[in-house]
Design a protein around this motif. Structure first.
Motif, PDB file in Angstrom:
ATOM      1  N   SER A 624     -21.178 -29.661  42.833  1.00  0.00           N
ATOM      2  CA  SER A 624     -21.579 -28.274  43.035  1.00  0.00           C
ATOM      3  C   SER A 624     -20.826 -27.413  42.035  1.00  0.00           C
ATOM      4  O   SER A 624     -19.715 -27.754  41.616  1.00  0.00           O
ATOM      5  CB  SER A 624     -21.289 -27.812  44.466  1.00  0.00           C
ATOM      6  N   ALA A 625     -21.446 -26.305  41.646  1.00  0.00           N
ATOM      7  CA  ALA A 625     -20.821 -25.441  40.655  1.00  0.00           C
ATOM      8  C   ALA A 625     -21.280 -24.008  40.868  1.00  0.00           C
ATOM      9  O   ALA A 625     -22.403 -23.760  41.327  1.00  0.00           O
ATOM     10  CB  ALA A 625     -21.177 -25.894  39.238  1.00  0.00           C
ATOM     11  N   PHE A 626     -20.395 -23.075  40.537  1.00  0.00           N
ATOM     12  CA  PHE A 626     -20.736 -21.652  40.560  1.00  0.00           C
ATOM     13  C   PHE A 626     -20.077 -20.998  39.357  1.00  0.00           C
ATOM     14  O   PHE A 626     -18.924 -21.293  39.019  1.00  0.00           O
ATOM     15  CB  PHE A 626     -20.254 -20.981  41.847  1.00  0.00           C
ATOM     16  N   GLY A 627     -20.833 -20.115  38.690  1.00  0.00           N
ATOM     17  CA  GLY A 627     -20.288 -19.476  37.502  1.00  0.00           C
ATOM     18  C   GLY A 627     -20.681 -18.023  37.394  1.00  0.00           C
ATOM     19  O   GLY A 627     -21.720 -17.593  37.908  1.00  0.00           O
ATOM     20  N   LEU A 628     -19.824 -17.259  36.744  1.00  0.00           N
ATOM     21  CA  LEU A 628     -20.088 -15.861  36.423  1.00  0.00           C
ATOM     22  C   LEU A 628     -19.862 -15.664  34.928  1.00  0.00           C
ATOM     23  O   LEU A 628     -18.887 -16.169  34.366  1.00  0.00           O
ATOM     24  CB  LEU A 628     -19.168 -14.922  37.211  1.00  0.00           C
ATOM     25  N   THR A 629     -20.756 -14.928  34.306  1.00  0.00           N
ATOM     26  CA  THR A 629     -20.646 -14.638  32.874  1.00  0.00           C
ATOM     27  C   THR A 629     -20.690 -13.134  32.671  1.00  0.00           C
ATOM     28  O   THR A 629     -21.609 -12.462  33.160  1.00  0.00           O
ATOM     29  CB  THR A 629     -21.786 -15.289  32.089  1.00  0.00           C
ATOM     30  N   TYR A 630     -19.679 -12.628  31.983  1.00  0.00           N
ATOM     31  CA  TYR A 630     -19.631 -11.204  31.650  1.00  0.00           C
ATOM     32  C   TYR A 630     -19.761 -11.083  30.145  1.00  0.00           C
ATOM     33  O   TYR A 630     -18.956 -11.632  29.392  1.00  0.00           O
ATOM     34  CB  TYR A 630     -18.325 -10.583  32.131  1.00  0.00           C
ATOM     35  N   LYS A 631     -20.811 -10.388  29.676  1.00  0.00           N
ATOM     36  CA  LYS A 631     -21.094 -10.309  28.240  1.00  0.00           C
ATOM     37  C   LYS A 631     -21.396  -8.872  27.823  1.00  0.00           C
ATOM     38  O   LYS A 631     -22.527  -8.408  27.936  1.00  0.00           O
ATOM     39  CB  LYS A 631     -22.274 -11.216  27.860  1.00  0.00           C
ATOM     40  N   PRO A 632     -20.383  -8.171  27.353  1.00  0.00           N
ATOM     41  CA  PRO A 632     -20.636  -6.884  26.684  1.00  0.00           C
ATOM     42  C   PRO A 632     -21.276  -7.141  25.319  1.00  0.00           C
ATOM     43  O   PRO A 632     -21.742  -8.242  25.043  1.00  0.00           O
ATOM     44  CB  PRO A 632     -19.236  -6.264  26.565  1.00  0.00           C
ATOM     45  N   HIS A 633     -21.237  -6.159  24.446  1.00  0.00           N
ATOM     46  CA  HIS A 633     -22.016  -6.271  23.220  1.00  0.00           C
ATOM     47  C   HIS A 633     -21.378  -7.165  22.168  1.00  0.00           C
ATOM     48  O   HIS A 633     -22.047  -7.570  21.222  1.00  0.00           O
ATOM     49  CB  HIS A 633     -22.289  -4.883  22.631  1.00  0.00           C
ATOM     50  N   CYS A 634     -20.080  -7.509  22.269  1.00  0.00           N
ATOM     51  CA  CYS A 634     -19.470  -8.265  21.178  1.00  0.00           C
ATOM     52  C   CYS A 634     -18.528  -9.375  21.642  1.00  0.00           C
ATOM     53  O   CYS A 634     -17.839  -9.959  20.820  1.00  0.00           O
ATOM     54  CB  CYS A 634     -18.705  -7.314  20.246  1.00  0.00           C
ATOM     55  N   TRP A 635     -18.476  -9.655  22.932  1.00  0.00           N
ATOM     56  CA  TRP A 635     -17.642 -10.755  23.409  1.00  0.00           C
ATOM     57  C   TRP A 635     -18.176 -11.204  24.767  1.00  0.00           C
ATOM     58  O   TRP A 635     -19.063 -10.590  25.350  1.00  0.00           O
ATOM     59  CB  TRP A 635     -16.162 -10.366  23.505  1.00  0.00           C
ATOM     60  N   MET A 636     -17.628 -12.308  25.264  1.00  0.00           N
ATOM     61  CA  MET A 636     -18.109 -12.861  26.515  1.00  0.00           C
ATOM     62  C   MET A 636     -16.994 -13.651  27.181  1.00  0.00           C
ATOM     63  O   MET A 636     -16.189 -14.301  26.511  1.00  0.00           O
ATOM     64  CB  MET A 636     -19.322 -13.770  26.260  1.00  0.00           C
ATOM     65  N   VAL A 637     -16.945 -13.606  28.507  1.00  0.00           N
ATOM     66  CA  VAL A 637     -16.042 -14.449  29.277  1.00  0.00           C
ATOM     67  C   VAL A 637     -16.873 -15.168  30.338  1.00  0.00           C
ATOM     68  O   VAL A 637     -17.728 -14.572  30.997  1.00  0.00           O
ATOM     69  CB  VAL A 637     -14.890 -13.636  29.913  1.00  0.00           C
ATOM     70  N   GLU A 638     -16.634 -16.475  30.443  1.00  0.00           N
ATOM     71  CA  GLU A 638     -17.335 -17.301  31.420  1.00  0.00           C
ATOM     72  C   GLU A 638     -16.320 -17.856  32.418  1.00  0.00           C
ATOM     73  O   GLU A 638     -15.290 -18.412  32.018  1.00  0.00           O
ATOM     74  CB  GLU A 638     -18.051 -18.454  30.734  1.00  0.00           C
ATOM     75  N   PHE A 639     -16.635 -17.733  33.700  1.00  0.00           N
ATOM     76  CA  PHE A 639     -15.820 -18.318  34.761  1.00  0.00           C
ATOM     77  C   PHE A 639     -16.683 -19.328  35.507  1.00  0.00           C
ATOM     78  O   PHE A 639     -17.800 -19.014  35.916  1.00  0.00           O
ATOM     79  CB  PHE A 639     -15.320 -17.247  35.726  1.00  0.00           C
ATOM     80  N   GLU A 640     -16.179 -20.541  35.666  1.00  0.00           N
ATOM     81  CA  GLU A 640     -16.942 -21.577  36.357  1.00  0.00           C
ATOM     82  C   GLU A 640     -16.025 -22.419  37.214  1.00  0.00           C
ATOM     83  O   GLU A 640     -14.929 -22.808  36.786  1.00  0.00           O
ATOM     84  CB  GLU A 640     -17.663 -22.478  35.349  1.00  0.00           C
ATOM     85  N   THR A 641     -16.454 -22.684  38.431  1.00  0.00           N
ATOM     86  CA  THR A 641     -15.735 -23.601  39.313  1.00  0.00           C
ATOM     87  C   THR A 641     -16.690 -24.711  39.707  1.00  0.00           C
ATOM     88  O   THR A 641     -17.843 -24.458  40.065  1.00  0.00           O
ATOM     89  CB  THR A 641     -15.194 -22.886  40.558  1.00  0.00           C
ATOM     90  N   THR A 642     -16.242 -25.949  39.596  1.00  0.00           N
ATOM     91  CA  THR A 642     -17.068 -27.104  39.925  1.00  0.00           C
ATOM     92  C   THR A 642     -16.315 -27.997  40.906  1.00  0.00           C
ATOM     93  O   THR A 642     -15.083 -28.064  40.893  1.00  0.00           O
ATOM     94  CB  THR A 642     -17.425 -27.928  38.677  1.00  0.00           C
ATOM     95  N   GLU A 643     -17.089 -28.679  41.748  1.00  0.00           N
ATOM     96  CA  GLU A 643     -16.524 -29.630  42.691  1.00  0.00           C
ATOM     97  C   GLU A 643     -17.368 -30.891  42.659  1.00  0.00           C
ATOM     98  O   GLU A 643     -18.593 -30.839  42.747  1.00  0.00           O
ATOM     99  CB  GLU A 643     -16.500 -29.055  44.103  1.00  0.00           C
ATOM    100  N   SER A 644     -16.709 -32.032  42.514  1.00  0.00           N
ATOM    101  CA  SER A 644     -17.387 -33.320  42.512  1.00  0.00           C
ATOM    102  C   SER A 644     -16.580 -34.291  43.362  1.00  0.00           C
ATOM    103  O   SER A 644     -15.583 -33.916  43.972  1.00  0.00           O
ATOM    104  CB  SER A 644     -17.541 -33.845  41.078  1.00  0.00           C
TER     105      SER A 644
END
Length: 670
Positions: A624-644
């Motif tokens: 299972s996985a859940f992620g959030l992506t924040y992307k303004p006009h010139c950069w991006m941050v991705e947060f993801e948590t996964t469980e296996s």
């Protein structure tokens, strides 16, 4: 100076449209046609907005810029939010360019309780306009040095390759020098015996012209746990498989498969024939040592382990396989001749091997039903010959030369009925309904197979005397557009079908309580597209003998412009041994699985994603996985948590426009 095209500018900005980079300097000296020297400069993909801080910039005391080359910065600070410095470096080569150039890529780092702190500094080497190499030196502080490399080339259109290699001299030992136990990955009591761990993978396509192509797939690994255990970053399984799928339209085998396959194929095609040659290697990476049982002292002592008892056969190799298939009309007749022919040499150093020749010619003709009906008749002969050899300690109790003869016949008759209905619903003016009843007969008989070896599905042919009826319904909608242009699209299908086994219906009852079960499950297959972006497919089986649902599957996919989508695939099998055309069986366990994913754009800059793969029959979540992506006009941050099954992992990735993934942080076993 208009003659030399040089000059000096103050408090000026150079905008590079190809890479969307803003390069500023207190003093910008144009030293040539396409070269600049800058003092107190900045580089960023973020445009300056009045009253707001620039999200990120590289500040340097001096910089040299070549428009077709690179920006080389000296005394560099990476600054975020207008003034917060994150790191410093005395030199930095920046990709403010339109051409590739040798240099360091942004580093990767990670952390987990098993690997410790990890760091990697990729180095890109531009060999030529059509080839390059990327080196991946790195280390894990608890495991040792990790070395990797990637080679890519393009020879011509349709001819390209991508090969990757990684190696770890692992300090985390499971079995060494007879017996030394430090760690059991996955806690399955299966231990590896190698410290030199590696993975070689790659794919290549080559177009020789004149409809001759070659395809190469490499997948060689040191042990069965490598792909699951060392799966992060640019050298990990997920990124490698996604890369190959995108570039070659074929990915890697699942990382849990211990028998890794590599192959080389040559394919030559004509208008009505295809000739294929193949070599295929299978590598068995399964561990062969298992921990023993504790003798009661609370410790696993020396001698309390054993070799896994396996079969006396080694992996089966294909050396080679040659297939020649085609179809051609028979002059002066309504017939056409089709053929499927194959020669294969199956070889192994321990166990049974064989040369096998399989010839299957068929005659095909349309059914002269006339009028409202149409159909097709196909009849064929099939001969399969074997020369069996033994290797190692294996034995063969039958004659080494074997053969099998088979006859097959297929016939179908169908008709098509069509009607259009007025709708008058919005833009849809009519509904088209096409009904196609079809009656299909399949017959296969063969000589006995008990003296034949078994290598693949061609060695065992199912005896058939089956009659299948189908009621196929196809629905379409259409109308006139605003400009009077007509449009139509597929709206859905409904299929009902069932198979009757004539051989089973005539079978003799030999025991008390035995009964004939000649009818397959009654199958319903339904698919609808309520709108063009939404698909719903449902399939279900009804058993004729206990009147219960024996199988169903629901698949739905929906996508909208702007990043919204979801997909669900749910399947239930009452008995896992069920297979089309789904005759009655009580073999196998019940299986119930779901796989679902979604993507939702919450705002213009925030997107959420989720994924789950769960088995209800074993009450086990595969991943299972859940992620959030924040992307303004010139950069991006991705947060993801996964469980296996093996761990929980958190990953944070920062990406900068024009650069790509710049900072990656991950932690496992959380």
């Amino acid at each position: 100076d208009l003659n030399s095209k040089t000059g000096t500018f103050y408090n000026s900005t150079i905008f590079m449209a190809d890479t969307h980079m803003f390069i500023t300097g207190d003093e910008v000296v144009k030293t040539g046609d396409f070269t600049y020297d800058l003092k107190n400069g900045t580089v960023s993909a973020c445009r300056a907005e009045e009253g707001k801080n620039i999200p990120w910039i590289f500040k340097s005391s001096r910089a040299k810029l070549t428009v077709d080359g690179m920006a080389r910065l000296t005394n560099v600070h990476f600054v975020v939010d207008g003034g917060l410095p994150l790191f410093y470096t005395p030199f930095l080569t920046f990709p403010a360019k339109t051409k590739r150039e040798t240099g360091f890529l942004f580093p990767e780092w990670s952390h987990s309780s098993r690997d410790g702190f990890g760091f990697m500094t990729p180095f890109f080497v531009n060999i030529s306009p059509s080839s390059d190499v990327t080196l991946y030196p790195g280390f894990y502080d608890t495991r040792g040095m990790l070395y990797g490399g990637q080679y890519r080339y393009v020879a011509a259109e349709g001819s390209h390759g991508n090969f990757m290699f990684s190696h770890l001299r692992d300090r985390l030992v499971e079995v060494e020098d007879g017996f030394k136990f430090e760690d059991d990955y996955k806690r399955d009591n299966l231990l590896r015996r190698t410290k030199n761990r590696y993975w070689l993978r790659g794919k290549a396509d080559h177009d020789f012209g004149n409809n001759l192509i070659a395809k190469l797939d490499l997948d060689l690994v040191s042990d069965q746990d490598y792909l699951q255990e060392l799966d992060g970053g640019s050298l990990g399984y997920e990124m490698s498989s996604d890369l190959f799928l995108k570039e070659f339209s074929r990915d890697l085998q699942e990382e849990t498969i211990s028998a890794r396959e590599s192959s080389l194929q040559f394919i030559k095609s004509w208008s009505n024939m295809v000739l294929t040659g193949e070599f295929r290697n299978k590598q068995d990476t399964a561990h062969d040592i298992r921990l023993g049982t504790d003798d009661g002292d609370g410790m696993i002592d020396e001698g309390e382990y054993s070799f896994v008892s396996g079969s006396n056969t080694s992996p089966l190799q294909v050396l080679p396989r040659i297939e020649f298939n085609g179809r051609t009309p028979v002059a002066g007749t309504p017939l056409s001749l089709a053929w499927d022919s194959e020669y294969v040499h199956y070889w192994r150093d321990q166990g049974l091997s064989a040369h096998r020749l399989d010839l299957h010619p068929q005659l095909i003709t349309s059914l002269p039903a006339g009028g409202w009906f149409e159909g097709m008749l196909t009849g064929g002969l099939r001969e399969t010959k074997y020369q069996v050899t033994t290797h190692g300690e294996s034995t063969w109790a039958h004659d080494r030369f074997q053969e099998r003869l088979a006859n097959d016949f297929t016939g179908n008759i169908a008709t098509t009925l069509l009607r259009e209905f007025d709708l008058g619903l919005g833009s849809a003016d009519w509904l088209e309904h096409m009904v196609r009843p079809n009656l299909l007969y399949e017959y296969v008989t063969r000589t006995q197979e008990k003296d034949l070896p078994s290598f693949d599905g061609a060695d065992r042919l199912a005896m058939k005397n089956w009659l299948t009826w189908e009621l196929n319904n196809y629905f379409g909608v259409g109308g006139a557009g605003e400009n009077g242009d007509l449009w139509n699209r597929n709206f859905g299908t409904l299929k009902i079908l069932q198979t009757y086994n004539l051989q089973e219906a005539r079978r003799e009852i030999v025991t008390v309580g035995d009964r004939r079960r000649e009818w397959s499950d009654l199958r319903f297959e339904f698919e609808v597209f309520p709108v063009e972006q939404w698909q719903v497919r449902y399939q279900t089986n009804l058993s004729m003998y206990d009147k219960k649902i024996s199988r169903y599957e629901l698949v739905t996919k929906y996508s909208l412009a702007g990043g919204h989508s979801f997909a669900i695939d749910y399947e239930y099998l009452r008995n896992s041994a069920m297979a089309a055309p789904y005759f009655y069986t009580n073999s196998g366990d019940s299986r119930s699985d779901i796989e679902a994913r979604f993507s939702a754009r919450l705002t213009d800059t925030v997107q959420a994603t989720g994924y789950i793969n769960k088995s209800f029959s074993t009450d086990h979540t595969v991943e299972s996985a859940f992620g959030l992506t924040y992307k303004p006009h010139c950069w991006m941050v991705e947060f993801e948590t996964t469980e296996s099954a093996k761990e929980r992992r958190v990953m944070i990735i920062f990406s900068l426009d024009g650069i790509g993934r710049a900072f990656r942080w991950g932690k496992g076993n959380v």
